[in-house]
Design a protein around this motif. Structure first.
Motif, short mmCIF file in Angstrom:
data_model
loop_
_atom_site.label_atom_id
_atom_site.label_comp_id
_atom_site.label_asym_id
_atom_site.label_seq_id
_atom_site.Cartn_x
_atom_site.Cartn_y
_atom_site.Cartn_z
N GLU A 230 53.48 40.42 3.32
CA GLU A 230 52.50 39.16 3.17
C GLU A 230 51.24 39.52 3.62
O GLU A 230 50.16 39.37 2.67
N PHE A 231 50.97 40.43 4.81
CA PHE A 231 49.90 40.73 5.70
C PHE A 231 49.39 42.33 4.25
O PHE A 231 48.31 41.50 4.24
N TRP A 232 49.97 42.26 3.78
CA TRP A 232 49.70 43.01 2.47
C TRP A 232 49.77 42.53 1.22
O TRP A 232 48.21 43.06 0.70
N HIS A 233 49.72 41.35 1.26
CA HIS A 233 48.93 40.70 0.08
C HIS A 233 48.25 40.63 0.55
O HIS A 233 46.63 40.77 -0.87
N ALA A 234 47.22 40.02 1.34
CA ALA A 234 46.62 39.85 2.00
C ALA A 234 45.28 40.92 1.90
O ALA A 234 44.07 40.72 1.66
N THR A 235 45.76 42.19 2.51
CA THR A 235 44.98 42.97 2.79
C THR A 235 44.35 44.24 0.96
O THR A 235 43.50 44.72 1.08
N HIS A 236 45.57 43.60 0.34
CA HIS A 236 44.85 44.55 -1.19
C HIS A 236 44.03 43.53 -1.72
O HIS A 236 43.00 44.01 -2.32
N GLU A 237 43.54 41.92 -1.25
CA GLU A 237 42.75 41.34 -1.71
C GLU A 237 41.57 41.68 -1.02
O GLU A 237 40.09 41.90 -0.94
N MET A 238 41.58 42.09 0.19
CA MET A 238 40.36 42.61 1.35
C MET A 238 40.04 43.79 0.82
O MET A 238 38.77 44.00 0.88
N LEU A 239 40.57 44.26 0.09
CA LEU A 239 40.44 45.93 -0.17
C LEU A 239 39.82 45.96 -1.57
O LEU A 239 39.68 47.47 -2.28
N SER A 240 39.91 44.91 -2.28
CA SER A 240 39.83 45.25 -3.70
C SER A 240 37.80 45.09 -3.73
O SER A 240 37.12 44.90 -2.89
#
Length: 439
Positions: A230-240
């Motif tokens: 779930e953390f990299w779902h979040a970072t995927h959004e943050m790094l867009s």
């Protein structure tokens, strides 16, 4: 999994297989109507079937591509799956192995033959250590820093962070990791406030871990994987990189969105990544190599049966949406049973109606899309193999390439084009087969 009474196991297995099949609770007439309406919808929009319509908005190009790919995977998985069944039968001297026996004896085999007790491993997964190890992993890869801030929240277990990358504000990040009776089950990532709102987006992770009331909270390996996922779902959004949330990581194609999240799970299972956080709760000692070696061996344990099982569901879903809608319950049941016989090794038994309660397909968003679980794992294993082949899972060069071609791009390109930007080719299954020990 833990019940030693075979008749009890059989009773619960067959009861589960007959859910929503009788009297007023029979879902099959509803399924027939759903399939008929989906077919009509596809025809109105000039598609031959609903599977084509569904894939119009996904990375995979056609139902036939999925069916051929998964047929190939099944053919590779069958020998290993048969070997796994033979090992269980021989080790426990069993003459009649059935579906309701597999979980129980596989668990006993894991404990007895491979001398592995998950309770021992759990003592190395202190929640706070795992959290810091996860933050350290993402810092090593992308220089993301998470700074806790004190604000009023809706629950004492909620923590809020400001996220920075090279001293530049990226996002607020909420974590709500522990169970309470008001939360729905499961784990997920979401956006509370999108990026275009003054560039102050809020991303969150929610889980349902059981919090200890008398000391540090310990996590299972499954919990750790869920946390990383779930953390990299979040970072995927943050790094867009796009300033518009509709073009961000959360909005990529359905069968592509799990690539980053499933990829990050590798860092918590790999011995280099695990040693960032795996310290014994009492002694503080690092997780020993012999335990990690057992864990690595067990990573391949039961993979053949697992792959066949997932393929059975994926093929049922894709094929039922690729053919004319069945006209009767018998036609529907016969199709599902034939699909099982073609894709499985064990006899299905007298009662087999998983479709009647398959909410993913008939009461959710996975219609002609259940394949996406394994599809995402296939492409994730390809990316992970690039990190592993360079002998540095924290390679800045590869991490940056993944960022530039996939993570930051969001939906500014089709997922298939993003994949080609990274690999300069189309999807292949060799890395997946190798990781699953199927070749």
């Amino acid at each position: 999994k833990y019940c030693s009474d075979r008749e009890v196991r059989k009773h619960f297995y067959q009861s589960r297989q007959s859910v929503a099949t009788k009297w007023k609770h029979n879902n099959r007439p509803i399924i027939l109507e759903i399939l008929s309406l989906r077919q009509k919808k596809a025809e109105i929009l000039w598609f031959d079937n609903y599977a084509q319509l569904s894939l119009k908005f996904k990375m995979a190009e056609s139902p036939q591509q999925i069916i051929e790919l998964f047929t190939d995977i099944s053919s590779k998985a069958r020998p290993k799956a048969q070997a796994e069944l033979d090992e269980i039968s021989q080790y426990f001297n069993l003459k009649d192995l059935q579906n309701w026996d597999i979980s129980y004896y596989a668990n006993k085999l894991r404990e007895e033959k491979y001398d592995f007790d998950s309770k021992i491993l759990k003592k190395y997964f202190v929640f706070e250590n795992v959290l810091q190890g996860m933050f350290e992993t993402i810092y090593k890869l992308y220089k993301l820093e998470f700074k806790e801030i004190q604000v009023k929240t809706y629950n004492e277990d909620v923590t809020v962070y400001e996220v920075y990358r090279e001293w530049k504000f990226v996002s607020y990040f909420f974590t709500d990791y522990f169970y309470n009776e008001l939360k729905r089950p499961g784990a997920w990532a979401n956006i509370l406030r999108e990026k275009f709102w003054n560039n102050k987006r809020i991303v969150l992770n929610v889980c349902n871990f059981q919090k200890s009331v008398d000391g540090p909270t310990l996590l299972t390996l499954w919990d750790v994987e869920t946390m990383y996922h779930e953390f990299w779902h979040a970072t995927h959004e943050m790094l867009s990189a796009s300033k518009y949330s509709d073009l961000s990581g959360f909005h990529v194609e359905w069968d592509f969105v799990e690539l980053p999240s499933q990829l990050l799970e590798n860092w918590c299972r790999d011995r280099v990544g695990m040693k960032l956080f795996a310290r014994h709760i009492e002694t503080g000692e690092m997780v020993p190599d012999d335990l990690l070696e057992k864990l690595e061996k067990l990573e391949f344990f039961g993979n053949g049966q697992f792959v066949l099982g997932q393929n059975t569901y994926a093929m049922m879903d894709m094929k039922i949406h690729s053919i004319p809608a069945p006209k009767s319950e018998k036609e529907l049941d016969d199709f599902v049973c034939k699909n099982y016989d073609e894709n499985s090794l064990l006899p299905r038994g007298e009662i087999y109606s998983p479709h009647a309660s398959f909410s993913h397909i008939f009461d959710g968003w996975y219609a002609a899309g259940y394949y996406s679980y394994m599809w995402a794992e296939i492409i994730e294993k390809e990316v992970w193999s690039v990190f592993k082949d360079c002998w540095d899972i924290f390679s800045i060069e590869i991490a940056q390439k993944f960022h530039d071609t996939i993570l930051s791009a969001g939906t500014t390109k089709k997922a298939s084009d993003l994949f080609r930007d990274f690999f300069w080719r189309d999807v292949e299954i060799d890395a997946f087969l190798s990781k699953k020990w199927l070749m």
